[in-house]
Design a protein around this motif. Structure first.
Motif, PDB file in Angstrom:
ATOM      1  N   ARG A 199       0.829  -1.273  -0.073  1.00  0.00           N
ATOM      2  CA  ARG A 199       0.013   0.048  -0.012  1.00  0.00           C
ATOM      3  C   ARG A 199       0.843   1.240   0.102  1.00  0.00           C
ATOM      4  NH1 ARG A 199      -3.947  -2.496   4.417  1.00  0.00           N
ATOM      5  NH2 ARG A 199      -5.520  -3.771   2.841  1.00  0.00           N
TER       6      ARG A 199
ATOM      7  N   THR B 197       1.216   6.018   4.251  1.00  0.00           N
ATOM      8  CA  THR B 197       0.165   6.743   4.427  1.00  0.00           C
ATOM      9  C   THR B 197       0.229   7.388   5.542  1.00  0.00           C
ATOM     10  OG1 THR B 197      -1.394   5.144   3.532  1.00  0.00           O
ATOM     11  CG2 THR B 197      -2.371   6.467   5.034  1.00  0.00           C
TER      12      THR B 197
ATOM     13  N   HIS C 241       0.376   9.395   0.863  1.00  0.00           N
ATOM     14  CA  HIS C 241      -1.088   9.237   0.705  1.00  0.00           C
ATOM     15  C   HIS C 241      -1.614   9.825   2.189  1.00  0.00           C
ATOM     16  CE1 HIS C 241      -4.803   6.710  -0.007  1.00  0.00           C
ATOM     17  NE2 HIS C 241      -5.197   7.846  -0.165  1.00  0.00           N
TER      18      HIS C 241
ATOM     19  N   GLY D  42      -9.395   2.103   6.325  1.00  0.00           N
ATOM     20  CA  GLY D  42      -8.876   1.557   4.973  1.00  0.00           C
ATOM     21  C   GLY D  42      -9.478   0.609   4.286  1.00  0.00           C
TER      22      GLY D  42
ATOM     23  N   ASP E 273      -6.775   3.269  -0.383  1.00  0.00           N
ATOM     24  CA  ASP E 273      -5.630   3.021  -1.290  1.00  0.00           C
ATOM     25  C   ASP E 273      -5.664   2.683  -2.871  1.00  0.00           C
ATOM     26  OD1 ASP E 273      -2.532   2.114  -0.638  1.00  0.00           O
ATOM     27  OD2 ASP E 273      -3.354   0.377  -2.009  1.00  0.00           O
TER      28      ASP E 273
ATOM     29  N   LYS F 257      -3.894   4.785  -5.762  1.00  0.00           N
ATOM     30  CA  LYS F 257      -3.069   4.152  -6.771  1.00  0.00           C
ATOM     31  C   LYS F 257      -3.488   4.477  -8.051  1.00  0.00           C
ATOM     32  CE  LYS F 257      -1.005   0.517  -3.797  1.00  0.00           C
ATOM     33  NZ  LYS F 257      -0.994  -0.865  -3.449  1.00  0.00           N
TER      34      LYS F 257
END
Length: 612
Positions: free
Chosen positions: A250, A253, A293, A309, A487, A491
Motif C-alpha cells: 500500500r 500513508t 497518501h 482503509g 488506497d 494508486k
C-alpha cells in the motif's frame, strides 16, 4: 454539479424466496480448526497490548446472549489499543443464521420507498470462508459477491482478531462488510463482531451506520446465532501471503493533518480541503502528494468507521474514466490507436437495422458525442424516462434495448450530451472488439483487471465490476459499478497522473492518447460540455480550466482532469502531481479550495490556452 442517478425502483418483492445457498463452499462442521502454517507476517503484527481492555459495549456477556435495541459507537467493533495477540486462529466458514427476520432498521432518507420491501430491512445470507494471518482475518473471496437476494449483494473485507481479558478463553474478531444495492452502485458499510475458540462461536453482533448513497440512507443492527465450521480453506497459505503482500504494497500513508507538518512553509490549510461538503455526507477524502497518501477519517453516525482503509466506496461515474476510458487506452496500446475509430455498428449486433447508430465511433461514444439523444439540455436525458428504464433494467437484453433507443439528432462528434448508456455501449463494443482479437473467452473488465489494475497494485476489493443479470457472467456496466478503497483510488490516480500510464518501465496505456486525456496536449482538449460552466470531456474524463479569475495565485491557466461520480464523488488529478479525492452523497461537487491548497504545495504548471 449534478450527476446521473441510478434506478430508484428497487424490485419490491412481497416475499423473499429461498435465497443464496452460500457465497462460499460449506466446510464440514465436525473438523477442528487446522493449525495455521507459517506465512509472511502482516505489517504491525504481532500485537503488543496486555489485553487489559475496559469494555462496556458489546461485552462477552452481551455476545453470549443479547438483543441490541439500537446501534452503538463503532469503536466497539474496533481493535483497541491494549489488544493482546489472539490465542486462537480462525480457519473455516462463518455462517450467520436467522437473518431474514432479525434485527432493527431505521430509514433516514428513503423518498422512493426502498424500505417498503422486507428484504431491504435485513441482511442477505452471510456465509464467509476465512483464514487468519496473525491478528488479521482474511476472507477467501473479496469484493462484490452476487446473491439471490432481491435487495442486496454483499462484500466482506479483511478484519482483525485479538484477545481481551474480559473475554475469558475466547478470541474476539471483527470484520468490515458492505451491502451493495442490487443492479446499482450504492454501498452501505457496516461491521460485525463475535468471539470464538477452536470449535465454537458466540452470537454475532452487526450494524450498518454509514453509506455512500444519495437517495437511500439507513441504520441497521442486530445480533444473531452463527455456525463456525472449522476446516481447511482452499489456498489458505496463498491467501495469507497475498494479504501480507497487499498491505506491504500500500502507498505510504499519513493522517491528513500531517500534510501541514510535512510542508510547514507552504501555508497549506487542511481544514479547507473539504470546503463545501456537508460533514455528515462525507464518507472519506484524501490527498496524494510527493509520494505520500494523506488520508482523512471515515465518518459514520456512530463515530469513525473502525476499518477506514477497508471502507468500500462506490465508483458511480468514475467508472466511465477508470473502466471505459482506461480500457480504451489499454486497447490502443495493445492494438494501435486506430481502435478509437472502430464503429459501434461493427461490434454491437443489436445495432443491426438501426441507421441511427451508423457512423458512430468508439471515440464519439466515450466522448458522449454520438449525436443520438432526446434533449440537448445539460444532463436532461440522464435524468429522464429512458435513462431511468436503462438503470432499472437488470437483464442484458433490456439494458441494451434502452441504451439504443435514443434517436439521431446531430452529426456524430458535433454535440455533447451526457448518457451513462453511451459508456455501456462503448464497453460492449470494446468487449466484442477484444474478443475478435484475443478469442471468444476474453472479457474487457478481465483485461483491465489483469493488464492494468493488478500491475498497479489495486487491491482485491476493487477487482470486481457489477454486471447485468446480477451475474458474474453478465456484461459489465462500464459507466458505473466499480468499487474503490482509499488506497486503490489513490494508486489509480497516481498511475495516470504521476506515472503516465507505466509500471516498472512498461507502458500499459497508449501514451499519446493518455496525454490528451490528461489535458497535456493543448490542441486536443476534447468536447466542450454544456451547463452553466462548460468544461471539457474526453475519453470518459472531465477537465476544468482554472485561471486567475478563480484565484489570483494562478499566474497561468491550467487544466485539471478529473473523474466524477453521482451524489458527490470527485478524483481531481492536478498538473503539479497532487491528487485530491472525496466520496460524499449530498450532491455537492466542491473542490476549488482543494486545488488552491494543493497549489500552495507546488505551483500549478501553466499551459497554453491557444487551442481549447
Amino acid at each position: 454539479m449534478p450527476r446521473p442517478f441510478p434506478a430508484r425502483r428497487l424490485r419490491r418483492a412481497a416475499a423473499v424466496a429461498a435465497v443464496l445457498a452460500g457465497l462460499f463452499a460449506v466446510l464440514p462442521s465436525t473438523m477442528a480448526a487446522p493449525a495455521a502454517t507459517a506465512a509472511a507476517s502482516v505489517p504491525g503484527d504481532p500485537l503488543t497490548g496486555s489485553g487489559a481492555v475496559t469494555r462496556t459495549t458489546v461485552t462477552a456477556a452481551q455476545l453470549t446472549k443479547g438483543s441490541p435495541q439500537d446501534t452503538v459507537p463503532d469503536s466497539a467493533f474496533a481493535l483497541p489499543a491494549q489488544a493482546a495477540p489472539p490465542t486462537h486462529s480462525f480457519e473455516g466458514t462463518l455462517a450467520l443464521k436467522d437473518l431474514a427476520t432479525a434485527g432493527g432498521f431505521r430509514a433516514l432518507k428513503d423518498p422512493d420507498g426502498y424500505a417498503d420491501a422486507a428484504a431491504t430491512r435485513h441482511l442477505p445470507p452471510v456465509d464467509i470462508a476465512l483464514v487468519q494471518n496473525g491478528s488479521h482475518l482474511v476472507p477467501a473471496k473479496r469484493g462484490l459477491q452476487y446473491t439471490d437476494n432481491p435487495a442486496w449483494n454483499l462484500a466482506v473485507g479483511p478484519g482483525r482478531a485479538w484477545n481481551e481479558d474480559g473475554d475469558g478463553q475466547r478470541t474476539r474478531a471483527s470484520l468490515p462488510f458492505a451491502l451493495v444495492e442490487r443492479n446499482a452502485n450504492c454501498v452501505h458499510n457496516g461491521a460485525l463482531t463475535f468471539l470464538f475458540d477452536d470449535t465454537s462461536i458466540s452470537e454475532v453482533r452487526y450494524q450498518i451506520t454509514t453509506e455512500t448513497c444519495e437517495y437511500f440512507q439507513f441504520d441497521m443492527w442486530g445480533q444473531v446465532p452463527a455456525d463456525y465450521r472449522p476446516g481447511p480453506v482452499d489456498d489458505a497459505d496463498t491467501l495469507r501471503d497475498a494479504y501480507a503482500s497487499e498491505t506491504k504494497d500500500r502507498l505510504p500513508t499519513k493522517p491528513i493533518s500531517a500534510l501541514a507538518t510535512d510542508h510547514p512553509d507552504s501555508g497549506v490549510d487542511v481544514s479547507k480541503l473539504t470546503s463545501g461538503i456537508t460533514p455528515s455526507a462525507l464518507s472519506t477524502f484524501g490527498l496524494y502528494f510527493d509520494g505520500v497518501h494523506y488520508v482523512g477519517n471515515c465518518r459514520t453516525r456512530q463515530g469513525n468507521y473502525p476499518f477506514c482503509g477497508q471502507m468500500l466506496l462506490p465508483s458511480y461515474s468514475t467508472a466511465k474514466s477508470a473502466f471505459a476510458g482506461t480500457a480504451m487506452l489499454r486497447l490502443a496500446q495493445r492494438y494501435g490507436p486506430a481502435v478509437t475509430q472502430e464503429q459501434l455498428s461493427d461490434h454491437i449486433p443489436e445495432t443491426a437495422g438501426s441507421p441511427a447508430w451508423n457512423g458512430i465511433t468508439l471515440d464519439h461514444t466515450l466522448d458522449m458525442s454520438t449525436g443520438n439523444y432526446t434533449s440537448p439540455g445539460y444532463e436532461t436525458d440522464e435524468s429522464g424516462r429512458t435513462m431511468a428504464d436503462f438503470f432499472a433494467a437488470e437483464p442484458y437484453a433490456d439494458k441494451m434495448r434502452f441504451a439504443l433507443s435514443f434517436p439521431r439528432k446531430a452529426k456524430p462528434g458535433s454535440k455533447w450530451v451526457y448518457h451513462t448508456s453511451d459508456s455501456f455501449l462503448a464497453t460492449r463494443a470494446m468487449n466484442n472488439y477484444l474478443r475478435d482479437k484475443a478469442g471468444s473467452g476474453t472479457d474487457l473488465f478481465t483485461m483491465l483487471r489483469d493488464d492494468v489494475l493488478k500491475p498497479i497494485g489495486v487491491g482485491p476489493d476493487s477487482l470486481v465490476s457489477s454486471r447485468t443479470d446480477n451475474s458474474p457472467g453478465g456484461a459489465p456496466f462500464g459507466g458505473y459499478g466499480m468499487f474503490w478503497t482509499q488506497d486503490s483510488v489513490a494508486k489509480f490516480a497516481k498511475f495516470l497522473n504521476n506515472d503516465h500510464g507505466a509500471v516498472g518501465g512498461k507502458q500499459l496505456l497508449d501514451p499519446t492518447l493518455l496525454a490528451a486525456t490528461m489535458q497535456r496536449t493543448p490542441g486536443a482538449r476534447g468536447v466542450t460540455t454544456t451547463g452553466t460552466k462548460p468544461m471539457k470531456y474526453q475519453n470518459g474524463f472531465w477537465a476544468r480550466e482554472f485561471t486567475s479569475a478563480d484565484n489570483p495565485a494562478y499566474s497561468s491557466p491550467f487544466y485539471v482532469p478529473f473523474m466524477s461520480g453521482y451524489g458527490g464523488i470527485t478524483v481531481a488529478m492536478m498538473p503539479n502531481g497532487a491528487t485530491y479525492y472525496y466520496f460524499s452523497d449530498n450532491n455537492e461537487f466542491s473542490w476549488d479550495a482543494a486545488v488552491a491548497e494543493a497549489d500552495k504545495l507546488a505551483p500549478m504548471p501553466g499551459g497554453s490556452t491557444a487551442a481549447r
